[in-house]
Design an enzyme around this catalytic site. Structure first.
Site, PDB file in Angstrom:
ATOM      1  CE1 TYR A 106      -4.260  -1.541  -0.066  1.00 17.22           C
ATOM      2  CE2 TYR A 106      -2.852  -3.171   1.340  1.00 17.22           C
ATOM      3  CZ  TYR A 106      -4.003  -2.894   0.671  1.00 17.22           C
ATOM      4  OH  TYR A 106      -4.864  -3.869   0.488  1.00 17.22           O
ATOM      5  CB  SER A 107       4.412   1.930  -0.774  1.00 18.02           C
ATOM      6  OG  SER A 107       5.402   2.799  -0.995  1.00 18.02           O
ATOM      7  CG  ASN A 108       0.557   7.046   0.317  1.00 14.24           C
ATOM      8  OD1 ASN A 108      -0.333   6.345  -0.165  1.00 14.24           O
ATOM      9  ND2 ASN A 108       0.407   7.649   1.353  1.00 14.24           N
ATOM     10  CG  HIS A 109       8.326   5.869  -2.192  1.00 13.69           C
ATOM     11  ND1 HIS A 109       8.883   6.944  -2.843  1.00 13.69           N
ATOM     12  CD2 HIS A 109       9.065   4.611  -2.704  1.00 13.69           C
ATOM     13  CE1 HIS A 109      10.121   6.646  -3.380  1.00 13.69           C
ATOM     14  NE2 HIS A 109      10.231   5.359  -3.346  1.00 13.69           N
ATOM     15  CG  LEU A 110       6.123   0.819  -4.140  1.00 12.42           C
ATOM     16  CD1 LEU A 110       5.444  -0.439  -4.322  1.00 12.42           C
ATOM     17  CD2 LEU A 110       7.442   0.897  -4.936  1.00 12.42           C
TER      18      LEU A 110
END
Ligand SMILES: *Cc1c(COP(=O)(O)O)cnc(C)c1O
Length: 306
Positions: free
Chosen positions: A75-79
């Site tokens: 769920y990474s916002n960064h990805l």
């Protein structure tokens, strides 16, 4: 293409910088003589949102057109921000995702968005993922992902360039607030923000992960980015609500109520916990009367992803 042409044109994406700083009347703070400002980093760019713009921009420039490889959880916002940057700037991106078991399953909405933006996903087991900063493991993972020549951005996007990019956030707030509150994952945003603040202002980090390790991380990031400690900052570790992506009914109702009061879409993984901390601290009397608190809205809920 010459290497000069390969440097991505970030200005063409027209980021809204400096981001808006808005007064926001909240009776729970006003009662204690505290003024609340919202630093709307969520409005910098509709897809490269918030602190992700500030952290990625210098890295995308440094990548100079090479494939960008990075790391994150499901769920990474960064990805997602890296994938969006790849589409917007025409850069190939590779996302190394924690959890081999995810490989055979339908993608969650966050990862599906990454793929729709052209990111190639490579799933690795958790023990390999944990060792990804060891040079031999990193090399093997990149080789397996077909990204051996990629420009590598660490998990969460926090390296020295990213931290330097976040110094501008502090500079934009100089003379505007006494306390600046920010949610922390890796602590890179806090490390840069604190370095950019003027004298007399302090930064307050609210970790959303459990563990108590973040102070040392922030110091290490400041040393990597600036050669040593910078600015006045502290952490309040009481508001992680059980850890990353964990929530409670109290946090959820706080966030929904904040949206109603302020018309601000509240991102739940980070921003909700930081806003909760600001209100709780004001109610505890932690801010002297006359204090101006700026809460950094580091992100926004992604449409279609709760
Ligand atoms: C990634 C993220 C953070 C955490 O930033 P760090 O620099 O890793 O501490 C905070 N808020 C939002 C909305 C984010 O997406």
């Amino acid at each position: 293409m010459t290497s000069r042409d390969a440097v991505p044109d970030l200005a063409a994406l027209r980021p809204r910088l400096p981001s808006p700083l808005c007064a926001s009347a909240d009776g729970r703070l006003a009662r204690h003589g505290v003024r609340l400002l919202l630093k709307r980093d969520d409005l910098i760019h509709p897809e490269l949102i918030g602190n992700k713009w500030r952290k990625l921009a210098p890295n995308l420039t440094a990548a100079a057109g090479r494939t960008v490889a990075t790391f994150g959880g499901a769920y990474s916002n960064h990805l997602r921000a890296t994938a969006a940057a790849g589409r917007l700037l025409g850069l190939p991106t590779v996302g190394v995702v924690r959890g081999q078991e995810l490989a055979g399953r339908p993608l969650n909405p966050s990862l599906a968005r990454c793929v729709a933006d052209g990111m190639r996903l490579h799933f690795v087991d958790r023990s390999t993922y944990r060792r990804k900063s060891e040079p031999s493991t990193l090399a093997a993972v990149l080789r397996a992902a077909g990204a051996q020549d990629a420009y590598v951005v660490p998990e969460g996007g926090s390296n020295a360039l990213a931290v330097q990019g976040c110094r501008a956030l502090g500079e934009e707030l100089r003379g505007r607030a006494d306390v600046i509150a920010v949610a922390c994952g890796t602590g890179g945003t806090l490390a840069g923000l604190a370095a950019g603040l003027g004298a007399g202002a302090r930064a307050l980090g609210v970790p959303v992960l459990k563990g108590g390790f973040l102070g040392a991380e922030v110091r290490a990031l400041q040393t990597a980015a600036f050669g040593g400690p910078r600015g006045d900052w502290s952490l309040d570790e009481r508001f992680h609500f059980g850890g990353y992506a964990r929530t409670t009914p109290a946090l959820e109702s706080f966030a929904a109520d904040f949206e109603d009061r302020h018309g601000l879409p509240v991102e739940r993984l980070y921003v909700a916990k930081m806003l909760y901390a600001v209100v709780a601290l004001a109610e505890e009397g932690a801010f002297a009367r006359g204090t101006t608190v700026a809460a950094v809205v580091t992100g926004a809920p992604l449409p279609g992803i709760s």
